[in-house]
Enzyme design. Structure first.
Site, mmCIF file in Angstrom:
data_model
loop_
_atom_site.group_PDB
_atom_site.id
_atom_site.type_symbol
_atom_site.label_atom_id
_atom_site.label_comp_id
_atom_site.label_asym_id
_atom_site.label_seq_id
_atom_site.Cartn_x
_atom_site.Cartn_y
_atom_site.Cartn_z
ATOM 1 N N HIS A 72 37.167 47.660 37.224
ATOM 2 C CA HIS A 72 38.426 48.738 36.959
ATOM 3 C C HIS A 72 38.073 49.152 35.473
ATOM 4 O O HIS A 72 38.646 49.781 35.428
ATOM 5 C CB HIS A 72 40.041 47.792 36.893
ATOM 6 C CG HIS A 72 39.856 47.428 38.524
ATOM 7 N ND1 HIS A 72 40.400 47.808 39.244
ATOM 8 C CD2 HIS A 72 39.745 45.831 39.018
ATOM 9 C CE1 HIS A 72 40.976 46.541 40.198
ATOM 10 N NE2 HIS A 72 40.748 46.178 39.645
ATOM 11 N N ASN A 145 46.938 46.462 44.040
ATOM 12 C CA ASN A 145 45.681 47.139 44.720
ATOM 13 C C ASN A 145 45.929 47.956 45.576
ATOM 14 O O ASN A 145 47.375 47.629 45.590
ATOM 15 C CB ASN A 145 44.321 46.283 44.878
ATOM 16 C CG ASN A 145 43.254 45.491 43.949
ATOM 17 O OD1 ASN A 145 43.854 46.181 42.301
ATOM 18 N ND2 ASN A 145 42.475 44.916 44.192
ATOM 19 N N TYR A 359 42.429 37.836 32.133
ATOM 20 C CA TYR A 359 42.661 38.443 31.540
ATOM 21 C C TYR A 359 42.776 38.327 30.606
ATOM 22 O O TYR A 359 43.080 39.515 29.422
ATOM 23 C CB TYR A 359 44.328 39.163 32.433
ATOM 24 C CG TYR A 359 43.689 39.692 33.662
ATOM 25 C CD1 TYR A 359 43.233 38.511 35.057
ATOM 26 C CD2 TYR A 359 43.739 40.833 33.686
ATOM 27 C CE1 TYR A 359 42.787 38.924 36.180
ATOM 28 C CE2 TYR A 359 43.388 41.539 35.686
ATOM 29 C CZ TYR A 359 43.364 40.490 36.083
ATOM 30 O OH TYR A 359 42.946 41.066 37.450
HETATM 31 FE FE1 HDE Z 1 41.630 42.167 38.090
HETATM 32 N N1 HDE Z 1 40.800 41.598 36.613
HETATM 33 N N2 HDE Z 1 40.507 40.233 38.553
HETATM 34 N N3 HDE Z 1 42.152 42.014 40.496
HETATM 35 N N4 HDE Z 1 41.717 43.581 38.188
HETATM 36 C C1 HDE Z 1 40.533 42.555 35.832
HETATM 37 O O1 HDE Z 1 41.207 42.311 33.423
HETATM 38 C C2 HDE Z 1 39.837 38.750 37.411
HETATM 39 C C3 HDE Z 1 42.135 40.609 41.121
HETATM 40 C C4 HDE Z 1 43.250 43.858 39.265
HETATM 41 O O2 HDE Z 1 43.520 48.982 34.713
HETATM 42 C C5 HDE Z 1 39.778 42.826 34.496
HETATM 43 O O3 HDE Z 1 42.249 43.679 32.046
HETATM 44 C C6 HDE Z 1 39.581 38.028 38.447
HETATM 45 C C7 HDE Z 1 42.822 40.523 42.598
HETATM 46 C C8 HDE Z 1 43.544 45.443 38.300
HETATM 47 O O4 HDE Z 1 43.322 47.786 33.622
HETATM 48 C C9 HDE Z 1 39.343 41.086 34.840
HETATM 49 C C10 HDE Z 1 40.358 37.908 39.708
HETATM 50 C C11 HDE Z 1 43.531 42.023 42.257
HETATM 51 C C12 HDE Z 1 42.413 45.636 37.303
HETATM 52 C C13 HDE Z 1 40.001 40.514 36.057
HETATM 53 C C14 HDE Z 1 40.343 38.947 39.963
HETATM 54 C C15 HDE Z 1 42.850 42.618 40.699
HETATM 55 C C16 HDE Z 1 41.514 44.651 37.225
HETATM 56 C C17 HDE Z 1 38.985 43.777 33.402
HETATM 57 C C18 HDE Z 1 40.052 36.721 40.581
HETATM 58 C C19 HDE Z 1 44.751 43.091 42.571
HETATM 59 C C20 HDE Z 1 42.705 46.599 35.959
HETATM 60 C C21 HDE Z 1 39.586 44.291 32.574
HETATM 61 C C22 HDE Z 1 40.531 35.599 40.088
HETATM 62 C C23 HDE Z 1 45.579 41.943 43.200
HETATM 63 C C24 HDE Z 1 43.728 46.646 35.461
HETATM 64 C C25 HDE Z 1 41.299 43.456 33.021
HETATM 65 C C26 HDE Z 1 43.395 48.079 34.274
HETATM 66 C C27 HDE Z 1 41.169 44.118 35.892
HETATM 67 C C28 HDE Z 1 40.228 39.448 36.684
HETATM 68 C C29 HDE Z 1 40.903 39.403 41.081
HETATM 69 C C30 HDE Z 1 43.471 43.914 40.477
HETATM 70 C C31 HDE Z 1 38.122 40.698 34.343
HETATM 71 C C32 HDE Z 1 39.267 37.057 37.374
HETATM 72 C C33 HDE Z 1 43.082 39.872 44.002
HETATM 73 C C34 HDE Z 1 44.035 46.756 39.068
HETATM 74 O O5 HDE Z 1 40.140 39.990 33.839
#
Ligand code: HDE
Length: 682
Positions: A72, A145, A359
């Site tokens: 993202h 999402n 996060y």
């Molecule tokens: Fe994320 N995800 N994600 N994700 N995600 C990040 O956090 C992560 C997942 C989502 O506009 C990171 O600050 C793991 C699902 C959005 O700043 C990180 C897992 C969904 C955004 C991270 C998931 C998301 C992130 C990267 C599996 C939808 C952007 C930078 C367990 C429900 C937020 C940050 C923004 C961002 C990890 C799965 C949505 C790396 C480990 C499921 C919208 O922490």
């Protein structure tokens, strides 16, 4: 020199905002007398190490970038508010849902997932839809999402998923694209990903605008009321402008026409006062309903069709203010699924549970300090106080002796600091038992029924887009065994889909993969289709109006007014922007033809004399403008004089090709039934 009045008024100690003052200073307030020349020994001599003005400026510049988000990375954001329209105190004690009309400030960031921060806005990809609610009981981050399911069931697979979709490890490409070997290799070995993959192959993954897509919390969460009663909930955002997507060829061409298409669209709409809005719908259900479903509500690869649990709309999201500074706000905003307020709780979804760690951890590496919550966009707007102290970039100056709890300093007449309150966040009790083990519950074992549900809920045209997207992506895959293995899974979703993809790739239909659990048929859900929910409206849409020398000014002005009246945004285009002689006056254009291809518009108009049309028929930009508009299934309104250009572009008249008067109405939709005439779909 007399003191500068601006400067004597500047902030108090501890005030970190740049404020007022017209004098250029260093970060320590020392005024510059010259911002053009560094300090040197002699007119043409070497620069002196002593030049602290130069060194501070370059030092700060060298460190302007912070690590981009691992996923993202590319995003766009806006401020706004959430308004409660239907209070639900009987379901949750969360204060933002307590009273009709109650407004809670928000900051929302939309994003692509796979590409880097400088990548394009319109690849085929899932979009992030992250909302930070600054409630009066702390920040609640709903980090969702635009697709209601996710690729994996357990957080431990996330690094593998992301490594597979990002640029390949040895070659560093492709950027922002899932159409390559490693992603599809992962998909083919992880059938749990197929549900999200089929959504990603649909038009959901090429949205027309951030303003025209749904958002989903994805996981099941819990609502808890003040009696401690708990129910499950799923969160849905519904755009008031209706859902809309691009055509795939359009989105690919957009990558040349405007890399910032979505960012610009959001910014310009808000700046023009055209504030995007979404309804918040809740799917609320209890354990009994959860137990009655043939899949697990803790499995993030599953939806609950709205026909089974209908949405209850409880509020409205409005985005009405652009960020003042992209870096300070959009880049530094830190969303944490672990930010939750009294009345809302996590479920035991193993994907969500892993996110609760990730996060917080990532913010330390991106923002460099445990004090990232003090950055204005991250700080709660309600009071906050605790005994956490110090750390890098501490900007607060806590007063008093008490930095531990419990303490009895109040007995000495001193401030004892904050204490926990009975009203604070308390996790609703839940029975937990069983062996400690690494296992995936059997209830997570069906990977095909829901992709089948999605496929069967689409219109024929949407199905053709999905099948064609699979063919496109898999034709970029060099590993034959991977292509075949993907198709072997598609056979368990739908035989027709598998055959069409195999035929599109010209490969033999492989044997079907052996499912862990046999798929079942679930009744199709109209809510899953974009086209079945199409809202014919020009609101939020843009009409590109091409004119040239000799065009009738009155006709042009009338069309511009009619488009505006119908709620659309007119954008005039001419071969030259500065001013062109028209019949009845002169006109300037908003954009030049070569820089304003029709992919940038939802519909087009040609206000041309026959002479101008003949001339433009020899200009590739004009012919491409018309051909693409037709191929992208858009309305084309035109004067009779435009015919030579339409003929050159090979336009066959249909319902969407109209005169100027009918255009504002015709422009409110796309013409899906034209598609077989312009493109061979799988
Ligand atoms: Fe994320 N995800 N994600 N994700 N995600 C990040 O956090 C992560 C997942 C989502 O506009 C990171 O600050 C793991 C699902 C959005 O700043 C990180 C897992 C969904 C955004 C991270 C998931 C998301 C992130 C990267 C599996 C939808 C952007 C930078 C367990 C429900 C937020 C940050 C923004 C961002 C990890 C799965 C949505 C790396 C480990 C499921 C919208 O922490």
């Amino acid at each position: 020199m007399a003191p500068n009045p601006d400067r004597t008024e500047q902030g108090n100690a501890g005030e970190t905002q740049q404020r007022g003052g017209e004098t250029l200073t260093t970060n320590h307030g020392i005024p510059f007398s010259d911002n053009q020349n560094s300090l040197r020994a002699g007119h043409r001599g070497p620069t002196l190490l002593e030049d602290f003005l130069l060194r501070e400026k370059i030092f700060h510049f060298d460190h302007e970038r912070i690590p981009e988000r691992i996923v993202h990375a590319r995003g766009s954001a806006a401020h706004g508010h959430f308004e409660c329209t239907d209070p639900i105190p009987e379901l949750t004690r969360a204060s933002l849902f307590a009273k009709k009309g109650k407004k809670t400030p928000v900051f929302v960031r939309f994003s692509t997932v796979a590409g880097g921060a400088g990548s394009v806005d319109t690849p085929r990809d899932v979009r992030g839809f992250a909302v930070k609610f600054y409630t009066d009981e702390g920040n609640w981050d709903l980090v969702g999402n635009n697709i209601p399911v996710f690729f994996i069931q357990d957080a431990i697979k996330f690094p593998d998923l992301v490594h597979s979709v990002k640029m390949e490890a040895d070659r560093g490409y492709p950027q922002a694209a899932s159409a390559h070997d490693t992603f599809w290799d992962f998909v083919s070995l992880m059938p749990e990903s197929l549900h999200t993959v089929i959504w990603a192959m649909s038009d959901r993954a090429i949205p027309r605008s951030y303003r025209m897509m749904q958002g989903f919390g994805v996981h099941s969460f819990k609502l808890v009321n003040d009696q401690g009663e708990t129910r499950f909930v799923k969160f849905h955002w519904h755009p008031r402008l209706g859902m809309q997507s691009l055509v795939w060829d359009e989105s690919a061409k957009m990558q040349g026409a405007d890399n910032d298409y979505h960012r610009r669209d959001l910014y310009e709409a808000i700046a023009a006062g055209d504030h995007p809005e979404w309804d918040l719908g809740l799917q609320i259900f209890d354990q009994e309903l959860a137990d009655s479903l043939p899949w697990d509500v803790l499995d993030a690869t599953k939806i609950i069709p709205e026909e089974i649990v209908p949405l209850r709309v409880v509020g409205r999201l409005v985005l009405d203010r652009n960020p003042d500074n992209f870096f300070a706000e959009t880049e530094q905003v830190a969303f944490l699924p672990s930010n939750i307020v009294p009345g809302i709780e996590f479920s035991d979804d193993p994907l969500l549970q892993g996110r609760l760690f990730s996060y917080l951890d990532t913010q330390k590496s991106r923002l460099g300090t445990t004090n990232f919550h003090q950055i204005p966009v991250n700080a709660p707007k309600c009071p906050f106080a605790n005994m956490m102290r110090d750390g890098m970039m501490q900007t607060q100056v806590p007063k008093g002796r008490a930095n531990y709890e419990p303490n009895s300093l109040d007995q000495a007449g001193e401030d004892p600091g904050p204490r926990a309150s009975a009203e604070g966040f308390a996790t609703a009790p839940q029975e937990v038992s069983g062996p400690k083990l690494r296992i995936r519950a059997e209830s997570f074992g069906d990977h095909y029924s829901q992709p089948r549900l999605f496929w069967r809920s689409q219109t024929a045209n949407e199905q053709a887009h999905i099948a064609s997207a699979f063919v496109f992506e898999l034709s970029k895959v060099g590993l034959g065994h991977v292509r075949s293995r993907v198709v072997s899974h598609l056979r368990n979703i739908d035989e027709d889909l598998a055959k069409r993809v195999a035929a599109g790739l010209a490969i033999e239909l492989p044997e079907a993969a052996k499912p862990f659990r046999d798929p079942i048929d679930i009744a199709p859900s109209d809510a899953l289709s974009i086209q079945k929910n199409w809202q014919p409206t020009l609101k939020g849409r843009k009409v590109g109006i091409l004119f040239a020398e000799g065009s009738d000014k009155a006709e042009l002005d009338a069309l511009v007014a009619a488009v505006g009246k119908a709620g659309g945004t007119p954008f005039t285009i001419a071969p030259k922007v500065g001013g062109i002689a028209l019949a009845g006056g002169e006109a300037k254009a908003d954009g030049q033809l070569a820089g304003s291809p029709s992919v940038l518009f939802d519909a087009v108009a040609l206000v041309l004399t026959e002479e101008a049309a003949q001339k433009l028929a020899r200009d590739g930009a004009a012919v491409g403008f018309v051909m693409d508009a037709f191929a992208h299934l858009k309305a084309i309104g035109h004067t009779p004089g435009a015919q030579p250009l339409l003929d050159r572009a090979g336009i066959e008249p249909d319902e969407g090709v109209t005169d100027l008067a009918a255009l504002p109405q015709a422009a409110a939709r796309r013409y899906w039934d034209r598609e077989p005439k312009v493109r061979d779909l799988a």
